[in-house]
Design a protein around this motif. Structure first.
Motif, short mmCIF file in Angstrom:
data_model
loop_
_atom_site.label_atom_id
_atom_site.label_comp_id
_atom_site.label_asym_id
_atom_site.label_seq_id
_atom_site.Cartn_x
_atom_site.Cartn_y
_atom_site.Cartn_z
N SER A 72 5.87 2.81 -12.27
CA SER A 72 6.03 3.50 -13.56
C SER A 72 7.45 3.31 -14.10
N ARG A 73 8.40 3.17 -13.20
CA ARG A 73 9.80 2.96 -13.61
C ARG A 73 10.44 2.02 -12.61
N ASP B 68 7.03 2.87 -3.42
CA ASP B 68 5.68 3.43 -3.27
C ASP B 68 4.64 2.32 -3.50
N GLU B 69 4.87 1.50 -4.54
CA GLU B 69 3.89 0.45 -4.85
C GLU B 69 3.86 -0.63 -3.78
N VAL C 20 9.77 -11.05 -14.58
CA VAL C 20 8.73 -11.89 -15.19
C VAL C 20 7.41 -11.14 -15.27
N ARG C 21 7.07 -10.49 -14.18
CA ARG C 21 5.77 -9.80 -14.16
C ARG C 21 5.73 -8.62 -15.12
N PHE C 22 6.81 -7.84 -15.14
CA PHE C 22 6.70 -6.55 -15.81
C PHE C 22 7.41 -6.46 -17.15
N SER C 23 7.93 -7.60 -17.64
CA SER C 23 8.52 -7.50 -18.98
C SER C 23 8.01 -8.61 -19.90
N ASN C 24 7.00 -9.35 -19.46
CA ASN C 24 6.37 -10.35 -20.34
C ASN C 24 4.89 -10.01 -20.45
#
Ligand code: NAP
Length: 484
Positions: free
Chosen positions: A254-255, A263-264, A191-195
């Motif tokens: 990033s991926r 890391d994040e 939801v966060r990273f593809s909308n």
């Protein structure tokens, strides 16, 4: 929804503790479901390992009973149970002794994935790692799966990491946190990273606060002695709630790759501010029936260990400056209910006037029950009477939205074990992440232990101690309802 089951590579999976509670309730039923859905390759083998002197037939019988108990009738057939039992083997082994190890080494096939699931007490992890190494089972391509708890403080977690890394590379170590295997938790990333809709609003400018709740109805019954040495902070916050917090607060990686994601997450833990003792409320449940209160179910009648904790956290970075994250978890609460709620800020100006009250968008990500999401939006209440505003959920219960096949969605353990076979560490905790979480947790536990702070009492079946409500009330906010 089209079911897409992608078979995994051929494997030998050894479950140390293969006769234990976790293996019977979660690991073996999970593996069975993957077999039932056709994901396990035909040659794959599962080898139970424990001290009990049973043979392959005896183990198959035990596992058959576990499947009967823990896999619903509709999710198994006589044929698939028979086929699954055929894939099982057993070896009598003592983690701390020499018996059985040669036999195990001889059972492992060449050129297939070797995975070793450490489903035993953490005190045996080191001995298992050493024995696997001594008996030539710890090749560079094998994997080990390590259950929680991973240490009880920073020092013990570091020692455990050192022991495991003496024999295995970090890329071979899979520290399991089954919350990360939950469908909705992964959906949070989707939801966060593809909308485009959410990410521009996902920051201090638009978000008022975040609430993370993991409420249980069970008490410590039968596990009191163990639980009392741990408490809600060690048992739930340091691992599960921390992981949920990280996925909610992290920057976009990033991926979608193991180290980029981890890391994040690590950066979030490192950005956590120390917590003021006034921003922590701990509790212990009471119960009118004799023997049912927390202090009656543990060995120490003066214990100050918490069965409930609520706290206010701050993440010191640009994205989250000034946005409180409220966490709470506890036992014997009103309902079994887990959710992450993102509470957005009020509209900057209400054209409808004060009389319409306060309305806020809230995005909730439900982990249990009914995995799904709700986005509460403000609309006009239908009908006459002028402009009356009301908040309604745009409901996305997965089972409704995706159809009956959603029942086939693997549970957390199944998914994570298949990820181990695939060699995908994205949903497993890295050693530095675990250590960072303890680095943040340790001083808080030392603080209340050193001061001898007594937890507040709360009634079983309630929402926790009243003092926890004040954490939010004092700032004009309120906890979301814990709903059955
Ligand atoms: P359990 O029911 O006590 O089972 C322990 C298993 O380890 C049994 O199969 C036991 O069989 C075997 N074992 C004990 N000593 C051994 C030794 N010296 N060598 C080889 N095998 C040995 O424990 P569990 O509840 O399954 O928990 C296993 C691990 O998962 C623990 O680390 C626990 O913290 C973790 N965990 C459990 C749960 C859960 O819901 N149960 C949830 C999260 C994490 P023998 O006695 O026959 O050897």
């Amino acid at each position: 929804m089209v079911s897409r089951v992608i078979p995994v590579e051929d494997f030998d999976l050894v479950i140390f503790g293969g006769t234990g509670d976790l293996a019977r309730r979660k690991i073996l039923p999970g593996l069975f479901r993957r077999y039932h859905s056709g994901q396990m390759p035909p040659g794959a083998r599962i080898i139970g390992a424990a001290r009990a002197a049973i043979d392959r037939k005896g183990y198959q019988k035990e596992v058959a009973a576990a499947l009967e108990e823990f896999v619903p009738k509709g999710a198994r057939s006589a044929e698939t149970v028979k086929g699954f039992l055929e894939s099982l083997d057993y070896v009598t082994i003592d983690a701390t002794g020499d018996g059985g190890w040669k036999k195990l080494a001889g059972m492992l096939r060449a050129n297939v994935v070797h995975a070793f699931y450490f489903s035993v007490a953490p005190s045996l992890f080191g001995a298992l790692a050493e024995r696997l190494h001594e008996h030539g089972c710890a090749g560079p391509s094998c994997r080990i799966v390590v259950e929680k708890p991973f240490g009880r403080d920073l020092e013990s977690a570091q020692a455990l990491n050192r022991t495991l890394r003496d024999h295995f590379d970090e890329s071979q170590i899979y520290r399991i946190d089954h919350y990360l295997g939950k469908e909705t938790v992964q959906n949070l990333m989707a939801v966060r990273f593809s909308n485009v809709l959410f990410e521009p609003l996902w920051n201090a400018q638009y978000i008022d606060h975040v609430q993370i709740t993991v409420a249980e109805t069970v008490g410590v019954d039968g596990r009191g002695a163990y639980y009392d040495k741990s408490g809600a902070m060690r048992d739930m916050v340091q691992n599960h709630l921390m992981q949920l917090l990280c996925l909610t607060a992290m920057e976009p990686p990033s991926r979608f790759d193991p180290d980029a994601v981890r890391d994040e997450k690590l950066k979030v833990i490192r950005a956590l501010e120390p917590v003021d003792p006034e921003d922590i409320v701990r509790g212990q449940y009471t119960h009118p029936d004799k023997g049912m209160s927390y202090l009656e179910q543990v060995d120490d009648p003066d214990s100050i260990t918490e069965s409930y904790i609520a706290m206010k956290l701050a993440i010191s970075n640009w994205r989250w400056a000034g946005v409180p994250f409220y966490l709470r978890t506890g036992k014997r609460l009103k309902a079994r209910y887990s959710e992450i709620a993102i509470v957005f800020k009020d509209a900057p100006h209400s054209i409808f006037g004060q009389a319409q009250g306060r309305h806020r968008n809230v995005l909730t990500i439900r982990l249990q029950p009914n995995e799904g999401m709700d986005l509460f939006v403000t609309i006009k209440e239908p009908g006459p009477g002028g402009m009356r505003l009301v908040d309604v959920p745009l409901d996305m219960t997965f089972a409704d939205a995706l159809g009956p096949e959603v029942e086939d969605v693997p549970d957390a353990y199944e998914r994570l074990i298949m990820d181990v076979i695939r060699g995908n560490q994205t949903l497993f905790m890295r050693g530095d992440e675990v250590e960072a979480a303890w680095t943040w947790t340790d001083p808080l536990i030392k603080g209340w232990t050193g001061r001898g702070d007594r937890p507040y009492l709360y009634e079983s079946g309630s929402t926790g101690p009243e003092e926890a409500a004040m954490l939010l009330h004092s700032e004009g906010r309120r906890w979301r309802e814990i709903r059955p």
